[in-house]
Motif scaffolding. Structure first.
Motif, PDB file in Angstrom:
ATOM      1  N   PRO A  37      -0.824 -14.878 -11.362  1.00  0.00           N
ATOM      2  CA  PRO A  37      -0.760 -15.915 -12.233  1.00  0.00           C
ATOM      3  C   PRO A  37      -1.031 -16.824 -12.177  1.00  0.00           C
ATOM      4  CG  PRO A  37       0.414 -14.045 -13.539  1.00  0.00           C
ATOM      5  CD  PRO A  37       0.522 -14.052 -11.782  1.00  0.00           C
ATOM      6  N   GLY A  38      -1.428 -17.885 -11.789  1.00  0.00           N
ATOM      7  CA  GLY A  38      -1.112 -19.188 -11.554  1.00  0.00           C
ATOM      8  C   GLY A  38      -1.763 -19.723 -10.009  1.00  0.00           C
ATOM      9  N   ALA A  39      -2.257 -18.613  -9.575  1.00  0.00           N
ATOM     10  CA  ALA A  39      -2.896 -18.889  -7.951  1.00  0.00           C
ATOM     11  C   ALA A  39      -4.095 -19.535  -8.757  1.00  0.00           C
ATOM     12  CB  ALA A  39      -3.382 -17.338  -7.992  1.00  0.00           C
ATOM     13  N   ARG A  40      -4.128 -20.471  -7.606  1.00  0.00           N
ATOM     14  CA  ARG A  40      -4.994 -21.390  -7.309  1.00  0.00           C
ATOM     15  C   ARG A  40      -6.297 -21.489  -5.471  1.00  0.00           C
ATOM     16  NH1 ARG A  40      -5.099 -27.027  -9.624  1.00  0.00           N
ATOM     17  NH2 ARG A  40      -6.876 -26.564  -9.125  1.00  0.00           N
ATOM     18  N   GLY A  41      -4.872 -21.216  -4.774  1.00  0.00           N
ATOM     19  CA  GLY A  41      -5.368 -21.022  -3.907  1.00  0.00           C
ATOM     20  C   GLY A  41      -4.607 -20.346  -2.651  1.00  0.00           C
ATOM     21  N   ALA A  42      -5.435 -19.562  -1.579  1.00  0.00           N
ATOM     22  CA  ALA A  42      -3.974 -18.831  -0.883  1.00  0.00           C
ATOM     23  C   ALA A  42      -5.137 -18.570   0.754  1.00  0.00           C
ATOM     24  CB  ALA A  42      -4.252 -17.200  -1.385  1.00  0.00           C
ATOM     25  N   ALA A  43      -4.174 -18.800   1.834  1.00  0.00           N
ATOM     26  CA  ALA A  43      -4.953 -19.221   3.562  1.00  0.00           C
ATOM     27  C   ALA A  43      -3.679 -17.992   3.677  1.00  0.00           C
ATOM     28  CB  ALA A  43      -4.555 -20.183   3.320  1.00  0.00           C
ATOM     29  N   LEU A  44      -3.999 -17.806   4.832  1.00  0.00           N
ATOM     30  CA  LEU A  44      -3.078 -17.075   6.620  1.00  0.00           C
ATOM     31  C   LEU A  44      -3.639 -17.927   7.631  1.00  0.00           C
ATOM     32  CD1 LEU A  44      -1.016 -14.932   7.021  1.00  0.00           C
ATOM     33  CD2 LEU A  44      -3.335 -14.272   8.114  1.00  0.00           C
ATOM     34  N   VAL A  45      -2.131 -19.197   7.816  1.00  0.00           N
ATOM     35  CA  VAL A  45      -2.185 -20.152   9.036  1.00  0.00           C
ATOM     36  C   VAL A  45      -1.689 -19.866  10.195  1.00  0.00           C
ATOM     37  CG1 VAL A  45      -2.636 -22.110   8.969  1.00  0.00           C
ATOM     38  CG2 VAL A  45      -2.445 -22.268   7.304  1.00  0.00           C
ATOM     39  N   ASP A  46      -1.941 -20.280  11.230  1.00  0.00           N
ATOM     40  CA  ASP A  46      -1.372 -20.074  11.893  1.00  0.00           C
ATOM     41  C   ASP A  46      -0.732 -21.775  12.670  1.00  0.00           C
ATOM     42  OD1 ASP A  46      -1.003 -20.268  15.132  1.00  0.00           O
ATOM     43  OD2 ASP A  46      -2.252 -19.036  16.097  1.00  0.00           O
ATOM     44  N   TRP A  47       0.656 -20.888  12.485  1.00  0.00           N
ATOM     45  CA  TRP A  47       1.250 -22.570  11.970  1.00  0.00           C
ATOM     46  C   TRP A  47       1.576 -23.278  13.490  1.00  0.00           C
ATOM     47  CZ3 TRP A  47       5.994 -22.733  15.259  1.00  0.00           C
ATOM     48  CH2 TRP A  47       6.567 -22.117  15.384  1.00  0.00           C
ATOM     49  N   SER A  48       1.070 -23.074  15.064  1.00  0.00           N
ATOM     50  CA  SER A  48       1.094 -23.357  16.675  1.00  0.00           C
ATOM     51  C   SER A  48      -0.049 -23.775  16.331  1.00  0.00           C
ATOM     52  CB  SER A  48       0.941 -21.934  16.978  1.00  0.00           C
ATOM     53  OG  SER A  48       0.576 -21.529  17.221  1.00  0.00           O
TER      54      SER A  48
END
Length: 132
Positions: A15-26
């Motif tokens: 509920p309420g999701a607007r965007g999602a991502a899988l990110v490599d923080w390095s």
């Protein structure tokens, strides 16, 4: 066990999701994205959230080393939550078989989002995620 695309689609079903991502923080690169980006560009959002994740993961104030521990297995932080006037950003670190330098980023609408549910579900998704 879902892959990246399936994981992000499940996150977007919250509920309420607007965007999602899988990110490599390095590196600051998005490994996968779904939905919208707060700034209109997923790569910019990935780079900016990676800076925050990197600070939390590397600064001893947020992730102090345990006594006698030289190198921990897995990410040093579980998750980060940033609250804005219009939404929530939840960054959930993912334990991987390689260097555990990735996180799930979920952007929620503040009015429709359920922060507790999002944290619970992202934890489960992070545990189930299969990175190929």
């Amino acid at each position: 066990m879902p892959g990246i695309d399936e994981c992000l689609l499940e996150a977007m079903a919250l509920p309420g999701a607007r965007g999602a991502a899988l990110v490599d923080w390095s590196s600051g690169l998005a490994l996968g994205t779904a939905g919208d980006s707060p700034v209109g560009d997923h790569e910019t959002t990935a780079a900016e959230t990676a800076e925050l994740a990197r600070a939390a993961a590397e600064y001893e104030s947020f992730a102090p080393a345990q006594a006698g521990e030289q190198h921990s297995a897995g990410p040093p932080v579980e998750d980060l939550i940033v609250t804005t006037r219009t939404g929530y950003h939840v960054l959930r670190f993912v334990e991987t078989s390689f260097d555990s330098s990735v996180f799930l980023h979920l952007w929620l609408d503040r009015t429709d989002g359920n922060l507790a549910l999002a944290r619970h579900r992202l934890r489960a998704l992070a545990e189930e995620l299969v990175l190929k």
